[in-house]
Write a protein that holds these residues in place. Sequence first.
Motif, PDB file in Angstrom:
ATOM      1  N   PRO A   1      18.838   4.413  31.566  1.00 52.61           N
ATOM      2  CA  PRO A   1      17.874   5.226  32.318  1.00 52.61           C
ATOM      3  C   PRO A   1      16.442   4.752  32.091  1.00 52.61           C
ATOM      4  O   PRO A   1      16.093   4.285  31.006  1.00 52.61           O
ATOM      5  CB  PRO A   1      18.064   6.635  31.757  1.00 52.61           C
ATOM      6  CG  PRO A   1      19.356   6.620  31.027  1.00 52.61           C
ATOM      7  CD  PRO A   1      19.591   5.203  30.598  1.00 52.61           C
TER       8      PRO A   1
ATOM      9  N   ASP B   1      24.320   6.087  27.376  1.00 48.64           N
ATOM     10  CA  ASP B   1      25.330   7.085  27.016  1.00 48.64           C
ATOM     11  C   ASP B   1      26.620   6.355  26.644  1.00 48.64           C
ATOM     12  O   ASP B   1      27.335   5.838  27.502  1.00 48.64           O
ATOM     13  CB  ASP B   1      25.568   8.030  28.197  1.00 48.64           C
ATOM     14  CG  ASP B   1      26.564   9.135  27.888  1.00 48.64           C
ATOM     15  OD1 ASP B   1      27.347   9.009  26.923  1.00 48.64           O
ATOM     16  OD2 ASP B   1      26.557  10.135  28.635  1.00 48.64           O
TER      17      ASP B   1
ATOM     18  N   HIS C   1      30.040   6.751  28.362  1.00 48.17           N
ATOM     19  CA  HIS C   1      30.378   6.161  29.659  1.00 48.17           C
ATOM     20  C   HIS C   1      31.422   5.056  29.545  1.00 48.17           C
ATOM     21  O   HIS C   1      32.163   4.808  30.488  1.00 48.17           O
ATOM     22  CB  HIS C   1      29.130   5.601  30.353  1.00 48.17           C
ATOM     23  CG  HIS C   1      28.223   6.652  30.898  1.00 48.17           C
ATOM     24  ND1 HIS C   1      28.641   7.896  31.301  1.00 48.17           N
ATOM     25  CD2 HIS C   1      26.878   6.634  31.112  1.00 48.17           C
ATOM     26  CE1 HIS C   1      27.618   8.601  31.737  1.00 48.17           C
ATOM     27  NE2 HIS C   1      26.531   7.866  31.634  1.00 48.17           N
TER      28      HIS C   1
ATOM     29  N   VAL D   1      22.322   5.886  41.999  1.00 47.19           N
ATOM     30  CA  VAL D   1      22.089   6.675  40.789  1.00 47.19           C
ATOM     31  C   VAL D   1      20.591   6.930  40.662  1.00 47.19           C
ATOM     32  O   VAL D   1      19.776   6.067  40.990  1.00 47.19           O
ATOM     33  CB  VAL D   1      22.605   5.881  39.559  1.00 47.19           C
ATOM     34  CG1 VAL D   1      22.208   6.535  38.262  1.00 47.19           C
ATOM     35  CG2 VAL D   1      24.103   5.702  39.647  1.00 47.19           C
ATOM     36  N   ASP D   2      20.234   8.096  40.193  1.00 48.10           N
ATOM     37  CA  ASP D   2      18.825   8.412  39.938  1.00 48.10           C
ATOM     38  C   ASP D   2      18.369   7.584  38.732  1.00 48.10           C
ATOM     39  O   ASP D   2      18.903   7.753  37.630  1.00 48.10           O
ATOM     40  CB  ASP D   2      18.678   9.896  39.645  1.00 48.10           C
ATOM     41  CG  ASP D   2      17.245  10.333  39.361  1.00 48.10           C
ATOM     42  OD1 ASP D   2      16.370   9.457  39.095  1.00 48.10           O
ATOM     43  OD2 ASP D   2      16.987  11.536  39.384  1.00 48.10           O
TER      44      ASP D   2
ATOM     45  N   THR E   1      17.423   9.434  35.298  1.00 50.27           N
ATOM     46  CA  THR E   1      18.478   9.973  34.438  1.00 50.27           C
ATOM     47  C   THR E   1      19.585   8.960  34.179  1.00 50.27           C
ATOM     48  O   THR E   1      20.329   9.087  33.208  1.00 50.27           O
ATOM     49  CB  THR E   1      19.107  11.232  35.065  1.00 50.27           C
ATOM     50  OG1 THR E   1      19.626  10.895  36.354  1.00 50.27           O
ATOM     51  CG2 THR E   1      18.093  12.348  35.186  1.00 50.27           C
TER      52      THR E   1
ATOM     53  N   THR F   1      25.480   9.593  35.426  1.00 49.85           N
ATOM     54  CA  THR F   1      25.858  10.878  34.846  1.00 49.85           C
ATOM     55  C   THR F   1      27.358  11.097  35.008  1.00 49.85           C
ATOM     56  O   THR F   1      28.031  10.380  35.763  1.00 49.85           O
ATOM     57  CB  THR F   1      25.119  12.043  35.537  1.00 49.85           C
ATOM     58  OG1 THR F   1      25.555  12.098  36.900  1.00 49.85           O
ATOM     59  CG2 THR F   1      23.603  11.872  35.471  1.00 49.85           C
ATOM     60  N   ALA F   2      27.867  12.130  34.356  1.00 50.85           N
ATOM     61  CA  ALA F   2      29.270  12.502  34.518  1.00 50.85           C
ATOM     62  C   ALA F   2      29.556  12.857  35.975  1.00 50.85           C
ATOM     63  O   ALA F   2      30.625  12.542  36.502  1.00 50.85           O
ATOM     64  CB  ALA F   2      29.619  13.665  33.595  1.00 50.85           C
TER      65      ALA F   2
ATOM     66  N   ASP G   1      28.104  11.555  38.618  1.00 51.62           N
ATOM     67  CA  ASP G   1      28.217  10.284  39.344  1.00 51.62           C
ATOM     68  C   ASP G   1      29.603   9.689  39.149  1.00 51.62           C
ATOM     69  O   ASP G   1      30.238   9.204  40.096  1.00 51.62           O
ATOM     70  CB  ASP G   1      27.172   9.272  38.856  1.00 51.62           C
ATOM     71  CG  ASP G   1      25.752   9.661  39.193  1.00 51.62           C
ATOM     72  OD1 ASP G   1      25.488  10.063  40.342  1.00 51.62           O
ATOM     73  OD2 ASP G   1      24.898   9.545  38.290  1.00 51.62           O
TER      74      ASP G   1
END
Length: 169
Positions: free
Chosen positions: A20, A48, A51, A147-148, A151, A154-155, A157
């Motif tokens: 991110p 993360d 992931h 994806v942003d 951030t 994410t889960a 996504d």
Amino acid sequence: MTDRAERPLLFLDVDGTLLPCAGARLPTTPQGWADWQPASNPQLARIDRGHGPRLLALPCVLMWATAWMTDANTVIAPRLGLPVLPVADLPPAPEEYPADTLNWKTQALVRAAAGRPFVWVDDSITDLDRAWVSAHHRGGRVLLHRVDPMTGLTAADLTVVGDWLRAAR
């Protein structure tokens, strides 16, 4: 679809996707990007690690689609518990490109997919990329998932991607 050659491809970006950008001052020069990619980059702590198992559980062939190229295997993959992944053959990343142009990866990823279904997960996908892929990718389903970058992945996504992959079977 148990054969690896028949599984959809998942092209995976790093910066803004797995890593991110929130609050990070991104490099603006080629030397800055070279300094960004070593394992000593403190921003890597933002990845993360959960992931990795989530990505490995997806019914697809994971493939790097990032300016990190093979460095993604030596720096990013170990942090996520991923094996060495194939790397998409991309042109050199441009130093900058206008927002209203095709992403520098788009054409190369369609060539790499060679008609297979694929997912592309990236923070810089635009409607122009979607239109170009729709017009040029023959014979396979496609999901371009943006994806942003603040951030990252994410889960939620990964749920969207996983649902698409399971429906593509």
